[in-house]
Design a protein around this motif. Structure first.
Motif, PDB file in Angstrom:
ATOM      1  N   PHE A 217       0.812  -1.207   0.000  1.00  0.00           N
ATOM      2  CA  PHE A 217       0.000   0.000   0.000  1.00  0.00           C
ATOM      3  C   PHE A 217       0.852   1.266   0.000  1.00  0.00           C
ATOM      4  CE2 PHE A 217      -3.293  -2.642   2.517  1.00  0.00           C
ATOM      5  CZ  PHE A 217      -3.752  -3.216   1.340  1.00  0.00           C
ATOM      6  N   GLY A 218       0.704   2.066  -1.045  1.00  0.00           N
ATOM      7  CA  GLY A 218       1.401   3.341  -1.131  1.00  0.00           C
ATOM      8  C   GLY A 218       0.566   4.455  -0.532  1.00  0.00           C
ATOM      9  N   LYS A 219       1.222   5.374   0.168  1.00  0.00           N
ATOM     10  CA  LYS A 219       0.551   6.506   0.814  1.00  0.00           C
ATOM     11  C   LYS A 219       0.631   7.747  -0.077  1.00  0.00           C
ATOM     12  CE  LYS A 219      -0.343   4.376   4.729  1.00  0.00           C
ATOM     13  NZ  LYS A 219       0.047   3.045   4.270  1.00  0.00           N
ATOM     14  N   ALA A 220      -0.483   8.487  -0.157  1.00  0.00           N
ATOM     15  CA  ALA A 220      -0.533   9.714  -0.941  1.00  0.00           C
ATOM     16  C   ALA A 220      -1.550  10.658  -0.322  1.00  0.00           C
ATOM     17  CB  ALA A 220      -0.894   9.421  -2.394  1.00  0.00           C
ATOM     18  N   ALA A 221      -1.429  11.938  -0.624  1.00  0.00           N
ATOM     19  CA  ALA A 221      -2.423  12.927  -0.205  1.00  0.00           C
ATOM     20  C   ALA A 221      -3.554  12.970  -1.228  1.00  0.00           C
ATOM     21  CB  ALA A 221      -1.769  14.299  -0.072  1.00  0.00           C
ATOM     22  N   VAL A 222      -4.693  13.566  -0.841  1.00  0.00           N
ATOM     23  CA  VAL A 222      -5.842  13.642  -1.747  1.00  0.00           C
ATOM     24  C   VAL A 222      -6.244  15.100  -1.969  1.00  0.00           C
ATOM     25  CG1 VAL A 222      -6.703  11.353  -1.164  1.00  0.00           C
ATOM     26  CG2 VAL A 222      -7.470  13.309   0.178  1.00  0.00           C
ATOM     27  N   ILE A 223      -6.588  15.401  -3.239  1.00  0.00           N
ATOM     28  CA  ILE A 223      -6.956  16.748  -3.667  1.00  0.00           C
ATOM     29  C   ILE A 223      -8.195  16.653  -4.545  1.00  0.00           C
ATOM     30  CG2 ILE A 223      -6.220  18.698  -5.114  1.00  0.00           C
ATOM     31  CD1 ILE A 223      -3.343  18.105  -4.261  1.00  0.00           C
ATOM     32  N   ALA A 224      -9.048  17.659  -4.491  1.00  0.00           N
ATOM     33  CA  ALA A 224     -10.245  17.670  -5.328  1.00  0.00           C
ATOM     34  C   ALA A 224      -9.859  17.662  -6.804  1.00  0.00           C
ATOM     35  CB  ALA A 224     -11.103  18.903  -5.019  1.00  0.00           C
ATOM     36  N   LYS A 225     -10.614  16.952  -7.605  1.00  0.00           N
ATOM     37  CA  LYS A 225     -10.327  16.837  -9.032  1.00  0.00           C
ATOM     38  C   LYS A 225     -10.348  18.206  -9.714  1.00  0.00           C
ATOM     39  CE  LYS A 225     -11.627  12.065 -10.041  1.00  0.00           C
ATOM     40  NZ  LYS A 225     -10.304  11.729 -10.591  1.00  0.00           N
ATOM     41  N   GLY A 226      -9.522  18.324 -10.744  1.00  0.00           N
ATOM     42  CA  GLY A 226      -9.521  19.529 -11.565  1.00  0.00           C
ATOM     43  C   GLY A 226      -8.618  20.642 -11.071  1.00  0.00           C
ATOM     44  N   ASN A 227      -7.728  20.337 -10.140  1.00  0.00           N
ATOM     45  CA  ASN A 227      -6.835  21.355  -9.586  1.00  0.00           C
ATOM     46  C   ASN A 227      -5.384  21.036  -9.931  1.00  0.00           C
ATOM     47  OD1 ASN A 227      -8.547  23.262  -7.729  1.00  0.00           O
ATOM     48  ND2 ASN A 227      -9.323  21.198  -7.372  1.00  0.00           N
ATOM     49  N   ASP A 228      -5.100  21.030 -11.229  1.00  0.00           N
ATOM     50  CA  ASP A 228      -3.777  20.629 -11.702  1.00  0.00           C
ATOM     51  C   ASP A 228      -2.675  21.571 -11.236  1.00  0.00           C
ATOM     52  OD1 ASP A 228      -5.071  18.571 -12.968  1.00  0.00           O
ATOM     53  OD2 ASP A 228      -5.021  19.482 -14.960  1.00  0.00           O
ATOM     54  N   ASP A 229      -2.974  22.861 -11.119  1.00  0.00           N
ATOM     55  CA  ASP A 229      -1.951  23.811 -10.692  1.00  0.00           C
ATOM     56  C   ASP A 229      -1.533  23.562  -9.239  1.00  0.00           C
ATOM     57  OD1 ASP A 229      -4.452  24.586  -9.774  1.00  0.00           O
ATOM     58  OD2 ASP A 229      -4.254  26.695 -10.348  1.00  0.00           O
ATOM     59  N   PHE A 230      -2.499  23.297  -8.398  1.00  0.00           N
ATOM     60  CA  PHE A 230      -2.222  22.967  -7.000  1.00  0.00           C
ATOM     61  C   PHE A 230      -1.513  21.624  -6.908  1.00  0.00           C
ATOM     62  CE2 PHE A 230      -4.233  21.590  -2.739  1.00  0.00           C
ATOM     63  CZ  PHE A 230      -3.162  22.086  -2.012  1.00  0.00           C
ATOM     64  N   MET A 231      -1.972  20.644  -7.684  1.00  0.00           N
ATOM     65  CA  MET A 231      -1.375  19.313  -7.687  1.00  0.00           C
ATOM     66  C   MET A 231       0.099  19.376  -8.075  1.00  0.00           C
ATOM     67  SD  MET A 231      -1.800  16.010  -7.253  1.00  0.00           S
ATOM     68  CE  MET A 231      -3.548  15.597  -7.428  1.00  0.00           C
ATOM     69  N   GLU A 232       0.425  20.202  -9.047  1.00  0.00           N
ATOM     70  CA  GLU A 232       1.810  20.319  -9.506  1.00  0.00           C
ATOM     71  C   GLU A 232       2.733  20.779  -8.381  1.00  0.00           C
ATOM     72  OE1 GLU A 232       4.421  22.588 -13.012  1.00  0.00           O
ATOM     73  OE2 GLU A 232       2.236  22.832 -12.895  1.00  0.00           O
ATOM     74  N   ILE A 233       2.273  21.745  -7.598  1.00  0.00           N
ATOM     75  CA  ILE A 233       3.074  22.249  -6.477  1.00  0.00           C
ATOM     76  C   ILE A 233       3.235  21.180  -5.402  1.00  0.00           C
ATOM     77  CG2 ILE A 233       3.115  23.936  -4.606  1.00  0.00           C
ATOM     78  CD1 ILE A 233       1.663  25.872  -6.514  1.00  0.00           C
ATOM     79  N   VAL A 234       2.137  20.521  -5.052  1.00  0.00           N
ATOM     80  CA  VAL A 234       2.182  19.491  -4.013  1.00  0.00           C
ATOM     81  C   VAL A 234       3.095  18.338  -4.434  1.00  0.00           C
ATOM     82  CG1 VAL A 234       0.842  17.795  -2.720  1.00  0.00           C
ATOM     83  CG2 VAL A 234      -0.095  20.082  -3.116  1.00  0.00           C
ATOM     84  N   ASN A 235       2.976  17.897  -5.676  1.00  0.00           N
ATOM     85  CA  ASN A 235       3.818  16.799  -6.152  1.00  0.00           C
ATOM     86  C   ASN A 235       5.294  17.178  -6.139  1.00  0.00           C
ATOM     87  OD1 ASN A 235       1.876  14.839  -6.551  1.00  0.00           O
ATOM     88  ND2 ASN A 235       1.478  15.423  -8.668  1.00  0.00           N
ATOM     89  N   ALA A 236       5.599  18.424  -6.452  1.00  0.00           N
ATOM     90  CA  ALA A 236       6.992  18.873  -6.438  1.00  0.00           C
ATOM     91  C   ALA A 236       7.560  18.804  -5.020  1.00  0.00           C
ATOM     92  CB  ALA A 236       7.091  20.300  -6.982  1.00  0.00           C
ATOM     93  N   VAL A 237       6.747  19.171  -4.036  1.00  0.00           N
ATOM     94  CA  VAL A 237       7.181  19.096  -2.632  1.00  0.00           C
ATOM     95  C   VAL A 237       7.388  17.643  -2.225  1.00  0.00           C
ATOM     96  CG1 VAL A 237       6.507  19.526  -0.240  1.00  0.00           C
ATOM     97  CG2 VAL A 237       6.093  21.271  -1.982  1.00  0.00           C
TER      98      VAL A 237
END
Length: 263
Positions: A217-237
């Motif tokens: 089981f891999g752990k990840a955070a969850v974000i509302a769909k359609g927020n690619d700009d926010f996702m990009e920042i979180v993934n970079a961190v």
């Protein structure tokens, strides 16, 4: 009737997700100057309460790294685990970080970030029962516990089909059911189980293992769909703290704190 209700609920959740994403989570965060993270603080070392009832842990450390990258304050919202995803979808919180396991079912309604940890699973039983529950056959017809809304519940249902799934809201409550003899044990992430065992002389790990195919089981955070700009920042961190080893360091540090502060 149940099928109609399930379809209606699914449609409602999708509409909520569309509404939340249309608002633009990143824009909302920057406008408010606050990143709101939803968590469930009874799952140390990932998330637990300190002496001031403030959620801490390696997942909250990760949330702080994201807030720092955005240049905003961090607000932690402690809630029931099975309500976090819905809160993310409707915009009550900006991100959910609570040792979430990536699953196809969850991915239908929310987006997962990159994974930041991979965890083994352990069966925690009453002291002295570890050797007795070493096989699936020994668990047949027995009640095995997991927290409501977790991947562990799904694991028990799929990997232990002859056992009876028993769910409660938190793992401390499940531990009491084990100690009182109402269930034979509960399944959780290895670090969580080891910590609970170190804190309670009435618990031990069973001589039982799930296969890698059953429980990787891999752990990840969850974000509302359609927020690619926010996702990009979180993934970079996430990519940074995984690559430089700082998340693992935070995991070890908070694991030590959690166990040392146990009642």
């Amino acid at each position: 009737m149940k099928k109609i209700f399930a379809i209606a609920l699914a449609l409602c959740l999708v509409l909520c997700a569309v509404t939340a994403s249309a608002e633009g989570v990143l824009e909302k965060i920057k406008s408010a100057g606050v990143l709101v993270v939803g968590t469930e603080a009874t799952y140390g070392p990932y998330e637990f309460l300190d002496d001031n009832a403030n959620p801490v842990g390696c997942d909250m450390w990760l949330a702080q790294q994201i807030a720092d990258e955005l240049g905003v304050e961090l607000k932690k919202q402690d809630m029931a685990f099975d309500g976090i995803i819905n809160s993310v979808m409707i915009g009550d919180v900006d991100i959910g970080i609570a040792a979430f396991t990536v699953t196809p079912e969850r991915a239908e309604v929310i987006d997962f970030t990159h994974q930041y940890e991979l965890s083994e699973q352990v069966l925690v039983v009453k002291k002295g029962d570890g050797a007795a529950y070493a096989t699936k056959e020994s668990l047949a017809g027995k009640k095995v516990g997991a927290q409501m809304g977790t991947i562990q519940s799904e694991l028990i249902a799929s990997a232990l089909p002859d056992s009876e799934l028993f769910e409660l809201d938190t793992y401390p409550n499940l531990a009491m059911e084990v100690i009182n003899g109402n269930i034979v044990g509960f399944v959780c992430d290895k670090a969580v189980g080891e910590g609970m065992i170190s804190q309670n002389d009435n618990l031990e790990a069973a001589a039982f293992t799930f296969s890698a195919e059953e429980a990787a089981f891999g752990k990840a955070a969850v974000i509302a769909k359609g927020n690619d700009d926010f996702m990009e920042i979180v993934n970079a961190v996430i990519d940074k703290v995984v690559a430089d080893g700082s998340y693992l360091k935070a995991f070890d540090e908070y694991n030590t704190i959690w166990q040392a502060n146990a009642d």
